[in-house]
Design an enzyme around this catalytic site. Structure first.
Site, PDB file in Angstrom:
ATOM      1  N   ASP A 196      38.372  37.303  53.152  1.00  0.00           N
ATOM      2  CA  ASP A 196      39.237  37.821  52.313  1.00  0.00           C
ATOM      3  C   ASP A 196      39.328  39.565  52.589  1.00  0.00           C
ATOM      4  O   ASP A 196      39.283  40.237  51.420  1.00  0.00           O
ATOM      5  CB  ASP A 196      38.804  37.664  50.806  1.00  0.00           C
ATOM      6  CG  ASP A 196      38.633  36.334  50.428  1.00  0.00           C
ATOM      7  OD1 ASP A 196      39.279  35.317  51.015  1.00  0.00           O
ATOM      8  OD2 ASP A 196      38.214  35.952  49.259  1.00  0.00           O
TER       9      ASP A 196
ATOM     10  N   LYS B 215      43.669  30.951  49.164  1.00  0.00           N
ATOM     11  CA  LYS B 215      42.717  30.348  47.969  1.00  0.00           C
ATOM     12  C   LYS B 215      42.795  30.976  46.994  1.00  0.00           C
ATOM     13  O   LYS B 215      43.205  32.234  46.839  1.00  0.00           O
ATOM     14  CB  LYS B 215      41.152  30.283  48.521  1.00  0.00           C
ATOM     15  CG  LYS B 215      40.522  31.654  48.791  1.00  0.00           C
ATOM     16  CD  LYS B 215      39.027  31.399  49.427  1.00  0.00           C
ATOM     17  CE  LYS B 215      38.253  32.709  49.729  1.00  0.00           C
ATOM     18  NZ  LYS B 215      38.246  33.324  48.306  1.00  0.00           N
TER      19      LYS B 215
ATOM     20  N   CYS C 277      33.011  36.088  46.474  1.00  0.00           N
ATOM     21  CA  CYS C 277      33.351  35.154  47.237  1.00  0.00           C
ATOM     22  C   CYS C 277      32.227  34.999  48.128  1.00  0.00           C
ATOM     23  O   CYS C 277      32.023  33.621  48.741  1.00  0.00           O
ATOM     24  CB  CYS C 277      34.663  35.426  47.919  1.00  0.00           C
ATOM     25  SG  CYS C 277      36.194  35.472  46.633  1.00  0.00           S
TER      26      CYS C 277
END
Length: 204
Positions: free
Chosen positions: A22, A81, A113
């Protein structure tokens, strides 16, 4: 009877995978973001030289944008996601690699995350190596406590150079000269000294 040896956390190219979590445009405001992307980029370069597979995720890319170009991950297909953990969207890849033992984990945010991904991987019996100079958070308190929490849960905390040298293993490796050029470049300061120095009770 000999004592049971603790897990040593050895890292070998043939049983490792790199996770890039990410590192997207809308996260550029996060503290030390350019520095951790730079370190993650060098992890990716080494992974490519050593034929270590890499997986790239993006958290809700419609709202948070694409992966930043400076990561150098154009050759990877990003997996979108919404779950904090990377594991649900990389499940198929994990299942297809029965030899997999170690996951090298870079990205943001450490308390979200990164932590969720690590816990899911540990649940699967995999070793998790958190690249501490390639993970950050908006709050450095969250980052610090998350690193301590990861260590408590059984993840290994490593620097990028430490993991790179474990992966290459031998100065006679055919890719060593190329990798040596990468690790000779100074690693940007991502604020870790301030987190680890002194009598920090979280890391005792």
């Amino acid at each position: 009877m000999a004592a049971v040896r603790p897990c040593l956390g050895r890292v070998l190219p043939g049983s490792s995978i790199l996770f890039l979590c990410d590192m997207q445009e809308k996260f550029r405001h996060i503290m030390y973001f350019p520095q951790i992307v730079s370190v993650a980029a060098r992890m990716l370069k080494v992974a490519q030289l050593l034929e270590v597979p890499a997986m790239l995720t993006e958290q809700y890319p419609q709202g948070l944008g694409p992966t930043v170009p400076e990561l150098g991950a154009e050759g990877l297909q990003p997996l979108p996601k919404t779950c904090f953990s990377m594991v649900p969207v990389v499940q198929q890849e994990l299942d297809a690699r029965p030899q997999l033992r170690s996951v090298l984990l870079c990205g943001i945010e450490t308390q979200a995350c990164i932590l969720h991904t690590a816990l899911d991987l540990l649940d699967r019996g995999l070793q998790v190596h958190v690249v501490v100079d390639a993970c950050t958070s908006r709050s450095q308190v969250d980052r610090l406590v998350a690193l301590a929490r990861l260590r408590q849960s059984g993840a290994f905390l490593s620097t990028s150079e430490g993991l790179i040298l474990q992966l290459v293993g031998d100065a006679s490796h055919p890719q060593f000269k190329e990798i040596q050029k990468i690790i000779k470049e100074p690693v940007p300061d991502s604020g870790l000294l301030g987190l680890f120095q002194g009598q920090n009770p979280l890391f005792h």
